[in-house]
Design a protein around this motif. Structure first.
Motif, PDB file in Angstrom:
ATOM      1  N   UNK A   1     -16.147 -72.722  -1.370  1.00  0.00           N
ATOM      2  CA  UNK A   1     -16.396 -73.104   0.017  1.00  0.00           C
ATOM      3  C   UNK A   1     -16.551 -71.854   0.879  1.00  0.00           C
ATOM      4  N   UNK A   2     -17.575 -71.853   1.747  1.00  0.00           N
ATOM      5  CA  UNK A   2     -17.807 -70.729   2.664  1.00  0.00           C
ATOM      6  C   UNK A   2     -17.928 -71.246   4.096  1.00  0.00           C
ATOM      7  N   UNK A   3     -17.564 -70.392   5.036  1.00  0.00           N
ATOM      8  CA  UNK A   3     -17.718 -70.665   6.462  1.00  0.00           C
ATOM      9  C   UNK A   3     -18.419 -69.468   7.085  1.00  0.00           C
ATOM     10  N   UNK A   4     -19.327 -69.736   8.030  1.00  0.00           N
ATOM     11  CA  UNK A   4     -20.043 -68.674   8.732  1.00  0.00           C
ATOM     12  C   UNK A   4     -19.644 -68.720  10.198  1.00  0.00           C
ATOM     13  N   UNK A   5     -19.408 -67.517  10.745  1.00  0.00           N
ATOM     14  CA  UNK A   5     -19.034 -67.461  12.153  1.00  0.00           C
ATOM     15  C   UNK A   5     -19.247 -66.051  12.684  1.00  0.00           C
ATOM     16  N   UNK A   6     -20.175 -65.890  13.577  1.00  0.00           N
ATOM     17  CA  UNK A   6     -20.367 -64.622  14.286  1.00  0.00           C
ATOM     18  C   UNK A   6     -20.631 -63.418  13.414  1.00  0.00           C
ATOM     19  N   UNK A   7     -21.526 -63.527  12.452  1.00  0.00           N
ATOM     20  CA  UNK A   7     -21.870 -62.382  11.614  1.00  0.00           C
ATOM     21  C   UNK A   7     -20.935 -62.154  10.442  1.00  0.00           C
TER      22      UNK A   7
ATOM     23  N   UNK B   1     -14.484 -58.622  -8.993  1.00  0.00           N
ATOM     24  CA  UNK B   1     -15.322 -57.707  -9.777  1.00  0.00           C
ATOM     25  C   UNK B   1     -16.632 -57.418  -9.061  1.00  0.00           C
ATOM     26  N   UNK B   2     -17.199 -58.427  -8.405  1.00  0.00           N
ATOM     27  CA  UNK B   2     -18.454 -58.210  -7.705  1.00  0.00           C
ATOM     28  C   UNK B   2     -18.733 -59.300  -6.691  1.00  0.00           C
ATOM     29  N   UNK B   3     -19.339 -58.900  -5.568  1.00  0.00           N
ATOM     30  CA  UNK B   3     -19.709 -59.850  -4.527  1.00  0.00           C
ATOM     31  C   UNK B   3     -21.010 -59.376  -3.884  1.00  0.00           C
ATOM     32  N   UNK B   4     -21.894 -60.348  -3.624  1.00  0.00           N
ATOM     33  CA  UNK B   4     -23.175 -59.998  -3.012  1.00  0.00           C
ATOM     34  C   UNK B   4     -23.743 -61.212  -2.282  1.00  0.00           C
ATOM     35  N   UNK B   5     -24.267 -60.945  -1.100  1.00  0.00           N
ATOM     36  CA  UNK B   5     -24.990 -61.963  -0.352  1.00  0.00           C
ATOM     37  C   UNK B   5     -26.480 -61.757  -0.563  1.00  0.00           C
ATOM     38  N   UNK B   6     -27.258 -62.806  -0.324  1.00  0.00           N
ATOM     39  CA  UNK B   6     -28.698 -62.760  -0.597  1.00  0.00           C
ATOM     40  C   UNK B   6     -29.430 -61.692   0.202  1.00  0.00           C
ATOM     41  N   UNK B   7     -28.958 -61.350   1.384  1.00  0.00           N
ATOM     42  CA  UNK B   7     -29.675 -60.373   2.212  1.00  0.00           C
ATOM     43  C   UNK B   7     -29.155 -58.944   2.060  1.00  0.00           C
ATOM     44  N   UNK B   8     -28.091 -58.751   1.310  1.00  0.00           N
ATOM     45  CA  UNK B   8     -27.545 -57.398   1.156  1.00  0.00           C
ATOM     46  C   UNK B   8     -28.439 -56.560   0.254  1.00  0.00           C
ATOM     47  N   UNK B   9     -28.492 -55.276   0.529  1.00  0.00           N
ATOM     48  CA  UNK B   9     -29.273 -54.363  -0.300  1.00  0.00           C
ATOM     49  C   UNK B   9     -28.581 -54.019  -1.608  1.00  0.00           C
ATOM     50  N   UNK B  10     -27.277 -54.247  -1.681  1.00  0.00           N
ATOM     51  CA  UNK B  10     -26.505 -53.972  -2.899  1.00  0.00           C
ATOM     52  C   UNK B  10     -25.212 -54.777  -2.854  1.00  0.00           C
ATOM     53  N   UNK B  11     -24.426 -54.692  -3.910  1.00  0.00           N
ATOM     54  CA  UNK B  11     -23.130 -55.377  -3.931  1.00  0.00           C
ATOM     55  C   UNK B  11     -22.199 -54.758  -2.889  1.00  0.00           C
ATOM     56  N   UNK B  12     -21.300 -55.575  -2.374  1.00  0.00           N
ATOM     57  CA  UNK B  12     -20.388 -55.110  -1.341  1.00  0.00           C
ATOM     58  C   UNK B  12     -19.225 -54.309  -1.889  1.00  0.00           C
ATOM     59  N   UNK B  13     -18.723 -53.398  -1.059  1.00  0.00           N
ATOM     60  CA  UNK B  13     -17.514 -52.646  -1.373  1.00  0.00           C
ATOM     61  C   UNK B  13     -16.334 -53.551  -1.035  1.00  0.00           C
ATOM     62  N   UNK B  14     -15.445 -53.771  -2.012  1.00  0.00           N
ATOM     63  CA  UNK B  14     -14.299 -54.657  -1.801  1.00  0.00           C
ATOM     64  C   UNK B  14     -13.115 -53.836  -1.301  1.00  0.00           C
ATOM     65  N   UNK B  15     -12.592 -54.244  -0.154  1.00  0.00           N
ATOM     66  CA  UNK B  15     -11.417 -53.613   0.445  1.00  0.00           C
ATOM     67  C   UNK B  15     -10.285 -54.627   0.348  1.00  0.00           C
ATOM     68  N   UNK B  16      -9.206 -54.267  -0.366  1.00  0.00           N
ATOM     69  CA  UNK B  16      -8.125 -55.248  -0.548  1.00  0.00           C
ATOM     70  C   UNK B  16      -6.940 -55.031   0.386  1.00  0.00           C
TER      71      UNK B  16
ATOM     72  N   UNK C   1     -26.716 -66.438   9.410  1.00  0.00           N
ATOM     73  CA  UNK C   1     -26.579 -67.882   9.201  1.00  0.00           C
ATOM     74  C   UNK C   1     -27.305 -68.374   7.950  1.00  0.00           C
ATOM     75  N   UNK C   2     -28.415 -67.726   7.585  1.00  0.00           N
ATOM     76  CA  UNK C   2     -29.195 -68.190   6.434  1.00  0.00           C
ATOM     77  C   UNK C   2     -28.825 -67.490   5.119  1.00  0.00           C
ATOM     78  N   UNK C   3     -27.835 -66.590   5.155  1.00  0.00           N
ATOM     79  CA  UNK C   3     -27.410 -65.910   3.927  1.00  0.00           C
ATOM     80  C   UNK C   3     -26.722 -66.884   2.988  1.00  0.00           C
ATOM     81  N   UNK C   4     -26.884 -66.624   1.703  1.00  0.00           N
ATOM     82  CA  UNK C   4     -26.176 -67.435   0.707  1.00  0.00           C
ATOM     83  C   UNK C   4     -25.440 -66.489  -0.254  1.00  0.00           C
ATOM     84  N   UNK C   5     -24.389 -66.999  -0.823  1.00  0.00           N
ATOM     85  CA  UNK C   5     -23.582 -66.232  -1.765  1.00  0.00           C
ATOM     86  C   UNK C   5     -24.335 -66.151  -3.085  1.00  0.00           C
TER      87      UNK C   5
END
Length: 166
Positions: free
Chosen positions: A61-67, A81-96, A136-140
Motif C-alpha cells: 500500500x502506498x500514499x502520495x502527499x505533497x511530493x 535492498x532496493x527501491x525505485x520509482x518510475x520517474x527516478x533516474x536511479x535507485x534511491x539511497x536508503x536512509x534508516x 502523483x503519477x509515479x509508480x513503485x
C-alpha cells in the motif's frame, strides 16, 4: 534448518538404531534452535546482500502527499535492498535514521532530493518508507526487502560457511 545447523556444529548422529532419552530437562534441540535463530538474525542484519533472499514487495500500500510517497512496509522487514520509482533516474539511497541530516533535508521542498539523486527514508518505528521526490503519477517500480518470517530461513547456502557475520 535444524538438521543443517546440527551438521554445521559438527553434531551428526553416529548411530540411528538407538534412542537416548535424557531426564534432566536439557532441551538440546531448543538450545540449538535459539543459537541458530541468533545466527540467522545477525545474518539478516549484517551479511552481504548476495547471501540473502530479497522479496519483491512492489504490491504494498502506498500514499502520495505533497511530493512524497509513503510505503507501508510488511511486518518483519530487516533490510531494504532496493527501491525505485518510475520517474527516478536511479535507485534511491536508503536512509534508516529518520533523524539524520539527510532525512531531515527531505522535509523541506527546497532541500529535498531530486529525481537523479532520490532518497528513501526508512522509519522502523512507524513501519514505513518515505520516498523523495514523488509525483502523483509515479509508480513503485522496485521494492526489494529482506523480511524475517517465523519458521522460515531464506539465505544462500554459502552463508553456512561463515562462522560469524560482522
Amino acid at each position: 534448518m535444524l538438521e543443517l545447523w546440527r551438521q554445521r556444529q559438527g553434531i551428526l548422529p553416529l548411530r540411528d538404531d538407538i534412542e537416548v532419552v535424557r531426564t534432566d530437562g536439557l532441551d538440546f534441540s531448543g538450545r540449538l534452535k535459539a543459537e541458530m535463530d541468533g545466527w540467522y538474525l545477525n545474518l539478516l542484519a549484517t551479511a552481504p546482500e548476495e547471501l540473502l533472499v530479497a522479496e519483491d514487495c512492489r504490491d504494498v500500500q502506498v500514499n502520495r502527499n505533497g511530493g512524497v510517497m509513503t510505503v507501508s512496509l510488511p511486518e518483519g522487514v530487516m533490510r531494504i535492498v532496493g527501491v525505485r520509482l518510475s520517474c527516478w533516474g536511479r535507485s534511491g539511497v536508503v536512509v534508516d535514521d529518520p533523524d539524520s541530516v539527510l532525512a531531515r533535508r527531505q522535509l523541506c521542498g527546497l532541500t529535498r532530493a531530486c529525481r537523479e539523486a532520490p532518497v528513501a527514508v526508512w522509519d522502523r518505528q512507524a513501519g514505513e518508507l518515505r520516498l523523495y521526490p514523488a509525483a502523483e503519477d509515479d509508480r513503485l517500480e522496485r521494492l526489494d526487502l529482506v523480511v524475517r518470517r517465523e519458521g522460515v530461513y531464506a539465505f544462500d547456502r554459502a552463508a553456512l560457511q561463515i562462522s560469524s557475520i560482522d
